[in-house]
Motif scaffolding. Structure first.
Motif, short mmCIF file in Angstrom:
data_model
loop_
_atom_site.label_atom_id
_atom_site.label_comp_id
_atom_site.label_asym_id
_atom_site.label_seq_id
_atom_site.Cartn_x
_atom_site.Cartn_y
_atom_site.Cartn_z
N LEU A 63 0.83 -1.20 0.00
CA LEU A 63 0.00 0.00 0.00
C LEU A 63 0.86 1.26 0.00
O LEU A 63 0.56 2.23 -0.72
CB LEU A 63 -0.93 -0.01 1.21
CG LEU A 63 -1.85 1.21 1.38
CD1 LEU A 63 -2.75 1.38 0.17
CD2 LEU A 63 -2.68 1.08 2.66
N SER A 64 1.92 1.26 0.77
CA SER A 64 2.83 2.41 0.79
C SER A 64 3.45 2.64 -0.58
O SER A 64 3.58 3.78 -1.04
CB SER A 64 3.93 2.20 1.84
OG SER A 64 3.39 2.15 3.13
N PHE A 65 3.85 1.55 -1.21
CA PHE A 65 4.43 1.66 -2.55
C PHE A 65 3.41 2.23 -3.54
O PHE A 65 3.72 3.12 -4.34
CB PHE A 65 4.91 0.27 -3.02
CG PHE A 65 5.58 0.28 -4.37
CD1 PHE A 65 6.93 0.56 -4.48
CD2 PHE A 65 4.85 0.01 -5.53
CE1 PHE A 65 7.55 0.57 -5.73
CE2 PHE A 65 5.46 0.02 -6.77
CZ PHE A 65 6.81 0.30 -6.87
N ALA A 66 2.17 1.71 -3.48
CA ALA A 66 1.13 2.17 -4.40
C ALA A 66 0.79 3.65 -4.16
O ALA A 66 0.59 4.41 -5.11
CB ALA A 66 -0.12 1.31 -4.25
N ARG A 67 0.74 4.06 -2.91
CA ARG A 67 0.43 5.45 -2.60
C ARG A 67 1.54 6.39 -3.11
O ARG A 67 1.26 7.54 -3.47
CB ARG A 67 0.27 5.63 -1.09
CG ARG A 67 -1.07 5.15 -0.56
CD ARG A 67 -1.12 5.26 0.95
NE ARG A 67 -2.46 5.02 1.45
CZ ARG A 67 -2.75 4.87 2.74
NH1 ARG A 67 -1.77 4.94 3.64
NH2 ARG A 67 -3.99 4.65 3.14
N LEU A 100 -6.79 2.30 -4.04
CA LEU A 100 -8.00 2.27 -3.21
C LEU A 100 -8.34 0.85 -2.79
O LEU A 100 -8.75 0.60 -1.65
CB LEU A 100 -9.17 2.88 -3.99
CG LEU A 100 -9.05 4.37 -4.35
CD1 LEU A 100 -10.24 4.81 -5.18
CD2 LEU A 100 -8.95 5.21 -3.08
N TYR A 101 -8.14 -0.10 -3.72
CA TYR A 101 -8.40 -1.51 -3.43
C TYR A 101 -7.48 -2.01 -2.32
O TYR A 101 -7.92 -2.67 -1.37
CB TYR A 101 -8.22 -2.34 -4.70
CG TYR A 101 -8.05 -3.81 -4.45
CD1 TYR A 101 -9.14 -4.62 -4.12
CD2 TYR A 101 -6.79 -4.42 -4.55
CE1 TYR A 101 -8.99 -5.97 -3.88
CE2 TYR A 101 -6.63 -5.77 -4.31
CZ TYR A 101 -7.72 -6.55 -3.98
OH TYR A 101 -7.55 -7.88 -3.75
N LEU A 102 -6.19 -1.67 -2.41
CA LEU A 102 -5.24 -2.10 -1.39
C LEU A 102 -5.55 -1.47 -0.04
O LEU A 102 -5.39 -2.11 1.01
CB LEU A 102 -3.81 -1.75 -1.82
CG LEU A 102 -3.19 -2.60 -2.92
CD1 LEU A 102 -1.82 -2.05 -3.30
CD2 LEU A 102 -3.05 -4.05 -2.45
N ASN A 103 -5.97 -0.22 -0.07
CA ASN A 103 -6.33 0.46 1.17
C ASN A 103 -7.50 -0.25 1.85
O ASN A 103 -7.50 -0.46 3.08
CB ASN A 103 -6.68 1.91 0.88
CG ASN A 103 -6.89 2.71 2.17
OD1 ASN A 103 -5.96 2.98 2.90
ND2 ASN A 103 -8.14 3.07 2.42
#
Length: 320
Positions: A39-43, A53-56
């Motif tokens: 999630l950190s990487f995607a953000r 949003l899905y990972l969150n």
């Protein structure tokens, strides 16, 4: 990394998280760490993506699963010691090994320096300590320095001082790990010079059986604090797929948890040094038992248990 490649690389893992019932707390904790990393990487790289949003949402679901049955402070406390802290040691075992190597190298330098330079021990330990110890040796009680009055005050001073050293070993990692390197090296040199001093006096075994009653936990904890410092420093030097700021924030949290986790060990070591080490007349078997029990605990909790948790989770993931 392109977002499509990122999704392709991790989609199967995310799908397994989504379909997991989260019955195994070990597996749950490990997967939550993996999810928050993704999630950190995607953000950082895809902040406006639907996948972020899905990972969150998925991370929120796993987080809820972790805490739905652990709402009390007591359960959260147990979760930290049983799963969260051991998983951090598994993640950072390389930094722990490196910290141990640096400290051991410092001890070797201390021994060799003291062997080839008669003034080195006084330079490192101080004239006051050396003169007092030599006087105690002549009186037939070489470890009398541990028999000072005021055991409670001694306990508080030693414990707070050791916690301070550990905290500095962690925080000084911010200087690109150089500060942590120096603290480990200098403490290793001090230990090596200390042990050679007693060896030269013909008192190596008595010193080991006395000092390592508390030193096994104390020295181990300083090395582990060095691991936390290298986690912090490496996050700046080698941020990998994260921005340096995100990498630093993540490592700061992890390193602080490792350092806080050492507080009970320092309290125990301080208690042993203040109330137990002074009894130099205790039976040999009892001294050996305390030293070996301390070593067993360190190896079990910080080395074997994290590896066993990881192996268990890996097996569970392959079976799911």
């Amino acid at each position: 990394m392109r977002e499509a490649a990122f999704i392709k690389q991790n989609s199967a893992k995310w799908k397994s998280f989504e379909n997991q019932d989260f019955l195994d707390p070990d597996l749950l904790a490990d997967r939550f760490i993996q999810l928050t990393d993704d999630l950190s990487f995607a953000r950082t790289f895809y902040p406006d993506s639907d996948n972020t949003l899905y990972l969150n949402a998925l991370a929120a679901r796993v987080h809820q699963a972790i805490y739905k049955n652990n709402r009390t402070r007591r359960n959260r406390f147990g979760q930290f010691w049983r799963y969260e802290l051991p998983f951090l040691f598994w993640q950072h075992q390389k930094q722990l090994i490196f910290a141990f190597i640096i400290f051991t190298a410092g001890a070797a330098i201390g021994v060799l320096s003291a062997a080839f330079d008669d003034t080195f021990v006084r330079l490192i330990l101080g004239d006051g300590y050396v003169n007092q110890t030599i006087a105690n040796i002549k009186k037939g009680d070489p470890m009398a320095i541990y028999k000072q009055d005021g055991q409670t005050e001694m306990f508080l001073f030693i414990t707070l001082n050791n916690i301070k050293v550990a905290f500095f070993a962690f925080v000084y990692g911010i200087f690109f790990s150089v500060g942590t390197f120096w603290i480990l090296l200098s403490n290793g040199i001090m230990l090596g010079a200390f042990q050679y001093f007693f060896y030269k006096q013909g008192l190596l075994l008595p010193s080991v059986l006395t000092v390592w009653i508390h030193g096994t936990l104390e020295i181990s904890a300083i090395v582990i604090a060095g691991c936390a410092g290298f986690v912090l420093g490496n996050s700046i030097l080698f941020p990998k797929t994260y921005s340096r700021l995100d990498s630093f924030k993540r490592a700061s949290r992890q390193g602080l948890k490792i350092t806080v986790g050492l507080v009970p060990i320092f309290i125990t070591a301080g208690f042993l040094e203040s109330f137990v080490t002074r009894h130099t007349e205790m039976p040999l078997a009892l001294s050996c038992f305390i030293i070996l029990a301390s070593l067993f605990f360190i190896l079990l909790y910080f080395i074997y248990y994290p590896q066993a948790l990881h192996a268990k989770n890996t097996h569970a993931q392959l079976s799911s």
